[in-house]
Structure formats: structure tokens, C-alpha cells
Design an enzyme around this catalytic site. Structure first.
Site, PDB file in Angstrom:
ATOM      1  N   ASN A 140       8.075  -4.312   3.070  1.00  0.00           N
ATOM      2  CA  ASN A 140       6.672  -4.012   3.326  1.00  0.00           C
ATOM      3  C   ASN A 140       6.266  -4.340   4.756  1.00  0.00           C
ATOM      4  O   ASN A 140       5.531  -3.576   5.389  1.00  0.00           O
ATOM      5  CB  ASN A 140       5.792  -4.787   2.334  1.00  0.00           C
TER       6      ASN A 140
ATOM      7  N   HIS B 201       0.837  -1.207   0.000  1.00  0.00           N
ATOM      8  CA  HIS B 201       0.000   0.000   0.000  1.00  0.00           C
ATOM      9  C   HIS B 201       0.870   1.255   0.000  1.00  0.00           C
ATOM     10  O   HIS B 201       1.848   1.332   0.735  1.00  0.00           O
ATOM     11  CB  HIS B 201      -0.863   0.056   1.269  1.00  0.00           C
TER      12      HIS B 201
END
Length: 183
Positions: A134, A103
């Protein structure tokens, strides 16, 4: 991948975000646009899409202390973005690639409404990230941004991949795999 300048970059951006004259002269909260560029906006964030790389150049949004209070669960339902007229990346691009769907505007920053949570899972808000990035330093950076929003009441966040010619790509849509990211 090295992230030696990550803390310095976050600190520098923090100063810019809270410096009164910066906030007064750079609203809305997205970067300057070149002629012919138009951001795509969802309820909680806007972004500039790079079709050549099949991802956003940047994602920008305001995050308030109230918005950091989680009221909706993570959906984990990744979808193509209906507002990207040329089509966005898809599950097929990431499947078996070894990269996370990282994201840019984190789901945890968008948990204040069902709509914002769902929109945070559009592929236009994703960039291929190595799992250790991440789930490691990137996640810690996102948590720090939420801490700052709670502390200062609100801040403006701009996040993106560093896109350039010659990046490796994944999937049938040839989603570029950036070497670096900024927040």
C-alpha cells in the site's frame, strides 16, 4: 507478494484507456455487468460490491487533469458506506489485523471536493493491503495514474482486488484478503 507484471499491466491499460474506439464504446467507465448486477455510485466513482468478500470487485472513475489539483485535505475518517444495503466492512475488521485499509479509488484522486474526499474513505472503497504494498508499489502506481491524467487531460481508471474462493479473511465481517490487485 510479487508484482512483476505491474508496469506491463499499467501500460496495457493505458493503451486501452486512450485508444479512441475503446473510449467511445465502453462508456460509462465501468466494466461490463452480468445480469442482476448493479453498480453503486458516489459523486466521483462507481463500484460493484461483493458481499461475500465485504469489498468492491472493482471501482471505476474518470480522472481529469483538473481533478489532480489538490484542494481538500485527506480526512482519514473511515466510515461504513451508507449505500451498501447489506453493510460494509468496519474499523473493527482492520483493527489489529496488520493490514492497511488500502484505497481502491485513492484519496489523492478525490481531493477536488470535500464530498469526494469523504466518500473515498468509505469501507466499500477499501481492500486489505500489506503495508509495504500500500505504501510502496501501490502508491507509486497511483502517482503514475495521476501523472498520466495530467499529461493526457483525462483517463478512465478501473481498480480492484482479484477475488476468489478460499482467500484468508480478517475481522468479524470476514473481509477477504486478496493476493493480487489490478489498476
Amino acid at each position: 507478494m510479487k508484482f512483476n507484471g505491474f508496469k506491463l499491466l499499467l501500460a496495457s491499460l493505458t493503451w486501452l484507456c486512450f485508444h479512441t474506439s475503446f473510449a467511445q464504446h465502453h462508456l460509462p467507465e465501468w466494466p461490463a455487468l452480468h445480469k442482476g448486477e448493479a453498480p453503486v455510485c458516489h459523486l466521483a466513482y462507481c463500484f460493484l460490491y461483493a458481499e461475500k468478500h465485504e469489498q468492491a470487485v472493482w471501482v471505476a472513475y474518470e480522472l481529469t487533469a483538473e481533478e489532480t489539483l489538490k484542494s481538500h485535505e485527506r480526512s482519514n475518517k473511515f466510515l461504513e458506506d451508507p449505500k451498501v444495503s447489506t453493510g460494509s466492512a468496519s474499523n473493527e475488521d482492520y483493527s489489529g489485523s496488520g493490514f492497511d485499509r488500502g484505497h481502491l479509488a485513492p484519496a489523492a484522486d478525490m481531493s477536488w471536493s470535500q464530498q469526494t474526499m469523504e466518500e473515498s474513505f468509505y469501507f466499500s472503497n477499501m481492500s486489505p493491503q500489506r503495508p509495504e504494498c500500500n505504501r510502496g508499489i501501490w502508491k507509486k502506481g497511483e502517482e503514475q495514474v495521476r501523472n498520466w491524467a495530467r499529461h493526457y487531460g483525462r483517463l478512465y481508471v478501473v481498480t480492484g482486488p482479484v477475488l476468489k474462493e478460499g482467500l484468508p479473511a480478517i475481522g468479524p465481517n470476514k473481509v477477504s484478503v486478496p493476493e493480487y490487485y489490478y489498476k
